[in-house]
Write an enzyme that holds these catalytic residues in place. Structure first.
Site, PDB file in Angstrom:
ATOM      1  N   ARG A 145      47.168  28.107  60.484  1.00 36.24           N
ATOM      2  CA  ARG A 145      46.775  28.178  59.072  1.00 36.24           C
ATOM      3  C   ARG A 145      47.028  26.823  58.430  1.00 36.24           C
ATOM      4  O   ARG A 145      48.157  26.339  58.402  1.00 36.24           O
ATOM      5  CB  ARG A 145      47.592  29.269  58.380  1.00 36.24           C
ATOM      6  N   LYS A 153      53.191  32.119  49.947  1.00 34.15           N
ATOM      7  CA  LYS A 153      51.856  32.147  49.330  1.00 34.15           C
ATOM      8  C   LYS A 153      52.045  32.726  47.933  1.00 34.15           C
ATOM      9  O   LYS A 153      52.314  33.915  47.790  1.00 34.15           O
ATOM     10  CB  LYS A 153      50.909  33.014  50.158  1.00 34.15           C
ATOM     11  N   SER A 157      41.184  39.178  55.390  1.00 33.83           N
ATOM     12  CA  SER A 157      42.260  39.524  54.454  1.00 33.83           C
ATOM     13  C   SER A 157      41.738  40.500  53.408  1.00 33.83           C
ATOM     14  O   SER A 157      40.680  40.271  52.816  1.00 33.83           O
ATOM     15  CB  SER A 157      42.785  38.272  53.742  1.00 33.83           C
TER      16      SER A 157
HETATM   17  N1  TZP Z   1      48.718  35.812  53.290  1.00 34.23           N
HETATM   18  C1  TZP Z   1      49.260  36.733  52.523  1.00 34.23           C
HETATM   19  S1  TZP Z   1      50.905  36.539  52.321  1.00 34.23           S
HETATM   20  C2  TZP Z   1      50.902  35.167  53.329  1.00 34.23           C
HETATM   21  C3  TZP Z   1      49.620  34.912  53.769  1.00 34.23           C
HETATM   22  C4  TZP Z   1      49.205  33.814  54.633  1.00 34.23           C
HETATM   23  C5  TZP Z   1      52.115  34.389  53.647  1.00 34.23           C
HETATM   24  C6  TZP Z   1      53.108  35.178  54.410  1.00 34.23           C
HETATM   25  O1  TZP Z   1      54.230  34.373  54.639  1.00 34.23           O
HETATM   26  P1  TZP Z   1      55.689  34.964  54.865  1.00 34.23           P
HETATM   27  O2  TZP Z   1      56.557  33.741  54.927  1.00 34.23           O
HETATM   28  O3  TZP Z   1      55.664  35.705  56.166  1.00 34.23           O
HETATM   29  O4  TZP Z   1      55.992  35.836  53.684  1.00 34.23           O
END
Ligand code: TZP
Ligand code: MG
Length: 213
Positions: free
Chosen positions: A37, A135, A106
């Site tokens: 990503r 995020k 998503s």
């Molecule tokens: N999409 C929704 S939440 C997220 C993504 C890419 C980030 C998730 O990161 P983490 O550190 O596992 O909470």
């Protein structure tokens, strides 16, 4: 094997060296899929990082998924693409990648969830389960109840993402979700292999976890 069970999504802030280290250790620890990503790197750097991880994953049996970009996935011959709601539409992506690559999408709202059944996708990333510093623009947080009802709404495999860590993993696993996706719990761990092993053990302990058809 259920490829969605323990899905590592990489942190864009890692240097290439740290990225390779984290993925190598996470594979030793038992991750079942890896998504690269990148949100801020240019496409050339994205390809460079994806190629490095593809080389590293060769022979491991762990599929490589590219976030957002169909062109990058095709360029490195990745195993699949993960799309967001503002990326290329799923139908077009499927036309370009063909029937044999994995395609994930998503899903961030009930409305989006209601429209997935006729899309040519393999799995859903249910985003975000919990608020997360990784995020910060997530609008809807499904929580455990939202995850449970989403599992009843669709027959597609669901990967839960957002704020999942060792402290809330039991509740997530108890829903029977097909898989979990993690960024910080593995990428920011002092020992990514040990963190992965600890999470994996908790996942395997639960026998009610769904396996994709
Ligand atoms: N999409 C929704 S939440 C997220 C993504 C890419 C980030 C998730 O990161 P983490 O550190 O596992 O909470
Ligand atoms: Mg995306």
């Amino acid at each position: 094997m259920n490829p969605y069970q323990l899905y590592l999504v990489t942190d864009e802030n890692l240097t290439l060296e740290r990225l390779k280290y984290v993925v190598r250790e996470a594979v030793k620890g038992g991750v079942t899929m890896v998504q690269i990503r990148e949100k801020h790197h240019d496409v050339r750097a994205f390809i460079e990082r994806a190629s490095a991880i593809k080389t590293l994953l060769q022979g491991s049996g762990v599929p490589l998924i590219i976030n957002d970009r169909v062109d990058v996935a095709l360029a490195v011959d990745a195993d699949g693409v993960h799309l967001g709601q503002s990326d290329m539409p799923a139908r077009l992506a499927r036309q370009l990648i063909g029937p044999n690559k994995l395609l994930g999408l998503s899903i961030e709202s009930h409305q989006q969830l209601a429209s997935v059944h006729d899309l040519p996708i393999d799995y859903i990333g249910l985003s975000a389960i919990f608020a997360t510093p990784t995020k910060t623009d997530t609008r809807h947080h499904w929580g455990i109840d939202g995850l449970t009802s989403a599992l009843q709404t669709t027959s597609l495999p669901i990967v839960a993402i957002g704020g999942i860590n060792i402290n809330n993993l039991k509740d997530i696993v108890a829903t029977g979700v097909h898989g979990i996706a993690l960024v910080s719990a593995i990428c920011l761990a002092d020992d990514p292999r040990a963190a992965t092993e600890q999470i994996k053990a908790l996942l395997q302990y639960n026998h009610s976890q769904r396996v994709p058809a």
